[in-house]
Design a protein around this motif. Structure first.
Motif, PDB file in Angstrom:
ATOM      1  N   LYS A 157      -7.266  10.497  24.051  1.00  0.00           N
ATOM      2  CA  LYS A 157      -6.751  10.255  22.702  1.00  0.00           C
ATOM      3  C   LYS A 157      -5.264   9.949  22.707  1.00  0.00           C
ATOM      4  O   LYS A 157      -4.775   9.146  21.915  1.00  0.00           O
ATOM      5  N   GLN A 158      -4.546  10.588  23.596  1.00  0.00           N
ATOM      6  CA  GLN A 158      -3.095  10.440  23.626  1.00  0.00           C
ATOM      7  C   GLN A 158      -2.637   9.224  24.425  1.00  0.00           C
ATOM      8  O   GLN A 158      -1.453   8.898  24.426  1.00  0.00           O
ATOM      9  N   GLN A 171      -0.528  11.956  18.879  1.00  0.00           N
ATOM     10  CA  GLN A 171      -1.599  11.112  18.344  1.00  0.00           C
ATOM     11  C   GLN A 171      -2.056  11.609  16.970  1.00  0.00           C
ATOM     12  O   GLN A 171      -2.284  10.834  16.053  1.00  0.00           O
ATOM     13  N   ASP A 172      -2.143  12.922  16.804  1.00  0.00           N
ATOM     14  CA  ASP A 172      -2.549  13.474  15.517  1.00  0.00           C
ATOM     15  C   ASP A 172      -1.466  13.258  14.454  1.00  0.00           C
ATOM     16  O   ASP A 172      -1.772  13.064  13.277  1.00  0.00           O
ATOM     17  N   ARG A 186       1.701  17.161  19.255  1.00  0.00           N
ATOM     18  CA  ARG A 186       0.457  16.368  19.238  1.00  0.00           C
ATOM     19  C   ARG A 186       0.737  15.014  18.603  1.00  0.00           C
ATOM     20  O   ARG A 186       0.478  14.763  17.430  1.00  0.00           O
ATOM     21  N   ASP A 239      -9.369  14.736  24.805  1.00  0.00           N
ATOM     22  CA  ASP A 239      -8.025  14.952  24.262  1.00  0.00           C
ATOM     23  C   ASP A 239      -6.989  14.160  25.047  1.00  0.00           C
ATOM     24  O   ASP A 239      -6.037  13.614  24.483  1.00  0.00           O
ATOM     25  N   TYR A 240      -7.167  14.101  26.363  1.00  0.00           N
ATOM     26  CA  TYR A 240      -6.247  13.332  27.203  1.00  0.00           C
ATOM     27  C   TYR A 240      -6.312  11.849  26.828  1.00  0.00           C
ATOM     28  O   TYR A 240      -5.284  11.192  26.657  1.00  0.00           O
ATOM     29  N   GLN A 299     -15.366  15.386  18.507  1.00  0.00           N
ATOM     30  CA  GLN A 299     -14.378  14.503  19.118  1.00  0.00           C
ATOM     31  C   GLN A 299     -14.485  13.081  18.578  1.00  0.00           C
ATOM     32  O   GLN A 299     -13.477  12.404  18.354  1.00  0.00           O
ATOM     33  N   ASP A 350     -12.926  12.790  15.224  1.00  0.00           N
ATOM     34  CA  ASP A 350     -11.479  12.952  15.256  1.00  0.00           C
ATOM     35  C   ASP A 350     -10.780  11.858  16.059  1.00  0.00           C
ATOM     36  O   ASP A 350      -9.597  11.950  16.337  1.00  0.00           O
ATOM     37  N   TRP A 351     -11.520  10.810  16.412  1.00  0.00           N
ATOM     38  CA  TRP A 351     -10.932   9.787  17.281  1.00  0.00           C
ATOM     39  C   TRP A 351      -9.873   8.978  16.530  1.00  0.00           C
ATOM     40  O   TRP A 351     -10.107   8.544  15.410  1.00  0.00           O
ATOM     41  N   ARG A 377     -13.875  18.376  26.234  1.00  0.00           N
ATOM     42  CA  ARG A 377     -12.802  18.322  25.232  1.00  0.00           C
ATOM     43  C   ARG A 377     -11.470  17.974  25.890  1.00  0.00           C
ATOM     44  O   ARG A 377     -10.670  17.219  25.348  1.00  0.00           O
ATOM     45  N   GLN A 378     -11.239  18.494  27.087  1.00  0.00           N
ATOM     46  CA  GLN A 378     -10.002  18.226  27.814  1.00  0.00           C
ATOM     47  C   GLN A 378      -9.876  16.732  28.139  1.00  0.00           C
ATOM     48  O   GLN A 378      -8.818  16.122  27.960  1.00  0.00           O
TER      49      GLN A 378
END
Length: 374
Positions: free
Chosen positions: A181-182, A25-26, A23, A178-179, A218, A221-222, A174-175
């Motif tokens: 975010k990266q 980005q995290d 992960r 999450d995409y 979300q 958590d951005w 969420r999918q």
């Protein structure tokens, strides 16, 4: 074991867990947090981590780096859920209200001064909510921002895919997020009110209420490296918790006459030698319309002129539409055109309102000035 050491040990364990899960980005967010925590006691470590964060791992574009990650698709139709613009083309600088322009400039400036923000223990603004009626430039502003930041723009039309989400909780939403975010991108959630409605609305089904909860998680958590934008025409429908989550709220008003003048002048300048003249007229005649409506009207006139072979003036005159106005409305329009600087002769030709009538209804100081110049 001291509290600071325990916190650092916990961060290292979290970092290892994220690295093993891939992960990226995290990981970046956690390294940034460790750099801040250690700035006081271990400045060399903090500076080294900060330097690593600033290094570009690849010269590839964000989307090329994500080639191995499948783009989110609807599980039923198999259609992509995101519209992606990587090479953004805008034919002219957007005409925006002063407050809107200042807000966009701040978002760009913050990302050009990351070192100063980091030294102050701050992140750049991660989320912004665009509010305003349809056609006032919210989507265009998002494209303009992405272009200035050199990032791809991803657009998720929440209203268009709403039926796909119902019955599958927030998994698809969420999918998609999450995409994005990266991808180190600008993400625009269009028609936010389609899913972010007030959770106390009794007419809404439980599924939509759960989507609001997913969205809140979300947003919280951005990553600071990306920019999450959302647009709505109905801010009164938004859940208060969603409204509060956005760090910046930007209100897009209906365009004033000067803004319409600038837009029309920009649209006509390459093709019409009397562009400024017509911009002045149409800024009055089309006042009260959105940017989108004004642009469509001008382009419709240009198409009609190109097809018929007539002078563009003939079709621009039709936009004033005096035959569709009442007598009082035509007099009011004629008066505004005179007050905007047009001669009473031209105004009579455009509106059919006699010069004596125009003169009697015009502002006294304007009428006096016209008489002196006649």
């Amino acid at each position: 074991m001291t509290t600071a050491k325990a916190d650092l040990d916990s961060d290292i364990i979290s970092l290892a867990r994220l690295a093993l899960a891939g992960r990226a980005q995290d990981i970046q967010m956690l390294v940034q947090r460790i750099a801040r925590k250690t700035r006081g006691e271990k400045p060399e470590l903090s500076n080294s981590l900060t330097a690593l964060l600033r290094e570009a791992p690849s010269k590839d574009t964000p989307l090329r780096r994500m080639a191995e990650i499948p783009m989110p698709v609807d599980s039923d139709s198999r259609l992509h859920l995101l519209k992606i613009e990587e090479a953004i083309e805008i034919d002219h600088t957007p005409v925006l209200a002063a407050d809107v322009s200042a807000a966009l400039d701040q978002l760009v400036s913050e990302r050009g001064r990351l070192e100063a923000l980091d030294a102050a223990g701050l992140d750049p603004t991660k989320t912004a909510l665009f509010v305003g009626p349809p056609g006032v430039g919210k989507t265009l502003a998002a494209r303009w921002l992405a272009k200035r930041l050199g990032k791809p723009l991803m657009i998720l039309d929440l209203a268009a895919v709403m039926s796909s989400y119902l019955g599958r909780t927030g998994a698809n939403l969420r999918q998609v997020l999450d995409y994005a975010k990266q991808a180190d991108c600008v993400l625009l959630l269009d028609e936010l009110d389609a899913i972010a409605k007030r959770r106390d609305d009794r007419d809404e089904v439980g599924e939509l209420k759960r989507l609001v909860t997913v969205l809140l998680q979300q947003i919280d958590d951005w990553p600071a490296s990306g920019l999450l934008l959302a647009a709505t025409n109905h801010p009164d429908l938004l859940d208060p918790a969603v409204w509060r989550r956005f760090e910046m709220k930007v209100e897009f008003p209906m365009p004033e006459r000067q803004a319409i003048y600038e837009l029309v002048n920009g649209l006509l300048q390459p093709y019409e030698n009397k562009a400024e003249h017509w911009a002045k007229i149409l800024s009055v005649a089309l006042h009260g319309q959105s940017f989108s409506d004004v642009r469509q009207s001008v382009e419709r006139a240009r198409r009609a002129a190109a097809i018929s072979g007539d002078a563009l003036d003939i079709h621009l005159e039709s936009l004033i539409l005096p035959e569709q106005l009442s007598k009082a409305e035509r007099i009011n329009l004629a008066t505004m055109l005179v007050d905007a600087g047009l001669s009473q002769r031209n105004v009579q030709k455009l509106t059919g309102v006699a010069r004596d009538t125009v003169r009697s209804h015009s502002q006294p100081e304007t009428t006096a000035r016209k008489r002196r110049g006649t």
